[in-house]
Design a protein around this motif. Structure first.
Motif, mmCIF file in Angstrom:
data_model
loop_
_atom_site.group_PDB
_atom_site.id
_atom_site.type_symbol
_atom_site.label_atom_id
_atom_site.label_comp_id
_atom_site.label_asym_id
_atom_site.label_seq_id
_atom_site.Cartn_x
_atom_site.Cartn_y
_atom_site.Cartn_z
ATOM 1 N N UNK A 1 -31.923 -23.511 15.240
ATOM 2 C CA UNK A 1 -33.276 -24.001 15.545
ATOM 3 C C UNK A 1 -33.503 -24.331 17.012
ATOM 4 N N UNK A 2 -32.439 -24.446 17.801
ATOM 5 C CA UNK A 2 -32.590 -24.727 19.237
ATOM 6 C C UNK A 2 -32.494 -23.456 20.085
ATOM 7 N N UNK A 3 -32.396 -22.298 19.446
ATOM 8 C CA UNK A 3 -32.232 -21.049 20.189
ATOM 9 C C UNK A 3 -30.840 -20.972 20.764
ATOM 10 N N UNK A 4 -30.722 -21.018 22.082
ATOM 11 C CA UNK A 4 -29.413 -21.148 22.730
ATOM 12 C C UNK A 4 -29.490 -22.333 23.687
ATOM 13 N N UNK A 5 -28.478 -23.167 23.646
ATOM 14 C CA UNK A 5 -28.532 -24.419 24.403
ATOM 15 C C UNK A 5 -28.487 -24.198 25.904
#
Length: 570
Positions: free
Chosen positions: A493-497
């Motif tokens: 859900x955060x894509x890529x950090x």
């Protein structure tokens, strides 16, 4: 609130500029990239009228050895179509060192690609809000980003659009695996195509072949080498620690999927065991003794000789060497790739779905005299005609349309495959893609053709004979077939950090520099150490990270991850 924050950032930016000057000469990248005219397919090409010539200045924190000042075929066509000439400057070493100096000076080019440091420009007021420009002048940009437009918002507190994401292509499908663990086709063939699932399997194959062939073409055989030159240490040495232990890429952090808590990935016990394996490979004499002192050109030269049996790297990290092997008649000594894991308790998560990872991209600065003209230029590039031009080149010269399908002539494809650097510099095909908004692999235009030239049929067609033979032996048609599939993992859900913007006045940036310096020094030391000293040295490495402020940095980064999840999922 925003203006007050910007005033408070001046000191932080000046301190960063001072730090950069003091560290001048040190390469420092944050992770690291690389067009027809038919197929408009409608009215998405906005600029039909002749426009006055205009030079647009552009700075990129990435390097680009193939930039030819738009004197390539695609560049000339872009200028003909839009009246725009791009005067570009690229970071020679692919680092962000110049950015804080630029912000401190207050003088900017029209466009800036700042990689992970766009926050410097946003927080200092140097990037303009693009929301109204896009709404009024950029229908094609809106079409490209589509349902992901909300992901372009900067933050929960500031919903302006400062950056057009360019690093990630929209709706991109990872059609093949670039791999991490690479091994020569010749090795596999002689050993009867052994099962390769764990690092022990990989080690055994390298060791067995090296014992049978201590030299290749009169030179000592190298079972395994890595590239630890500057930022490449992340790609070839440290990132594989999380890849081989079942985690997908979030940069230097591991994000707990249940709690969204962030911590440096080196702190995972599983990764300690991966580095223990590298330590063992060194002790066994299987790791190249020059691994941590060689430069990238030396690394590539060794691979080009054909005597390196295995490399742990992404395919793009040694593409020049692969082309050299093909050109010198050593195609059998190019590389197969496998989703190797530390043990069979995990599976390679390379294809875990991240959704569209908006983040790193290009911003228009307050120095730009004609933002409307610039956004219209970017909108042309986002049009169907612009996308085809950037990806395929010029019809009749770089591709033909046969029965409604774009087809690349054999001689053009051969140059593209075997002489890619010169081909790109001359034609400009693919050169502009990472600079501007674009569709990804697997997306089709209004004519039913793919926007990019990279799709399953062409990938398979362009495999070398040895690659096809190896894939057949392992019951696969493409390398990706050997990897766990996307649907086997939860969507992140955060894509890529690694592309979450970090505020300029945050403790994170300062601490990260310390952490990076410690890591790049200590990881080679623990790998090269006497195995009896490994545990003590690794534990000391973790303590040193914590003493440098890593725990506070992790707490702050955790908050940024949670804010990203809230922004993108509400």
């Amino acid at each position: 609130m925003k203006h007050k924050k910007r005033l408070s950032l001046l000191l932080a930016i000046m301190m960063m500029a001072t730090f950069v000057l003091a560290a001048c000469g040190n390469s420092d990248s944050n992770n690291s990239a690389n067009g027809g005219e038919e197929g408009n397919g409608g009215n998405d090409t906005q600029q039909e009228e002749k426009l006055e010539p205009m030079t647009m200045t552009y700075y990129s924190a990435d390097s680009n050895a193939n930039w030819a000042n738009m004197q390539d075929a695609v560049g000339k066509k872009l200028t003909e179509k839009t009246g725009i000439t791009i005067q570009a400057e690229y970071a020679v070493d692919g680092s962000n060192q110049k950015l804080p100096l630029m912000v401190a000076s207050g003088e900017y080019p029209d466009l800036v690609f700042a990689k992970g440091d766009a926050n410097l420009f946003v927080d200092s007021g140097a990037f303009i809000d693009l929301t109204d420009l896009i709404e009024e002048h950029a229908p094609n940009i809106k079409k490209v980003y589509g349902e992901y437009m909300s992901r372009l918002k900067w933050s929960n507190e500031d919903e302006a659009i400062y950056v057009l994401p360019t690093l990630a292509a929209v709706d991109h499908q990872a059609l093949d695996a670039g791999g991490t663990f690479q091994i020569q086709h010749e090795v596999l063939k002689e050993l009867g195509y052994p099962e390769l699932k764990t690092v022990k399997d990989y080690e055994n194959a390298l060791k067995e072949y090296a014992e049978k062939h201590p030299t290749i073409d009169g030179q000592p055989t190298i079972p395994l080498t890595l590239n630890a030159d500057g930022w490449r240490i992340m790609i070839s040495v440290t990132n594989p620690a999380f890849i081989a232990t079942g985690v997908s890429d979030d940069g230097e952090y591991y994000i707990d999927p249940e709690t969204t808590e962030a911590k440096l990935h080196y702190k995972r016990p599983e990764e300690k065991e991966y580095f223990r394996w590298l330590n063992h490979m060194n002790a066994e004499g299987l790791l190249d003794k020059e691994t941590f002192v060689q430069k990238t050109d030396q690394y590539e030269a060794k691979i080009s000789s054909g005597r390196v049996l295995g490399v742990i790297d992404q395919e793009w990290g040694f593409g020049n060497a692969t082309n050299a092997l093909r050109s010198s008649g050593k195609e059998n000594r190019t590389y197969a790739r496998f989703p190797i894991q530390l043990d069979e308790s995990t599976k390679d998560a390379t294809f875990q779905d991240t959704g569209y990872v908006a983040g790193w991209g290009v911003g228009i600065t307050t120095s730009a005299k004609d933002p409307v003209r610039i956004i219209k230029f970017l909108d042309y590039l986002a049009s169907e005609e612009g996308q085809v031009l950037m990806n395929w080149g010029i019809e009749g010269e770089h591709y033909n349309v046969v029965d409604g399908k774009r087809v690349i002539p054999e001689d053009v494809q051969e140059r593209k495959t075997y002489d890619n650097a010169n081909f790109t510099k001359e034609t400009g095909i693919g050169l502009y893609n990472a600079m501007f908004p674009r569709y990804g692999d697997g997306v089709k235009d209004s004519t039913g053709n793919y926007y990019t030239t990279n799709f399953p049929e062409t990938i398979i067609e362009n495999y070398t004979p040895s690659a096809k033979e190896t894939l057949k032996a392992y019951g696969a048609e493409m390398w990706k077939d050997l990897w766990p599939k996307q649907e086997e993992f939860e969507v992140k859900p955060w894509g890529v950090a690694y592309n979450i913007p970090v505020p300029s006045d945050s403790n994170i940036n300062i601490t990260y520099k310390k952490v990076e310096e410690i890591t790049r020094k200590r990881i080679p030391e623990v790998i090269l150490a006497d195995p009896a000293k490994f545990d003590a040295l690794y534990d000391q490495f973790i303590k040193e990270l914590n003493d440098a402020g890593a725990e506070k940095m992790e707490q702050e980064y955790t908050q940024l991850v949670r804010e990203r999840v809230e922004l993108w999922n509400n």
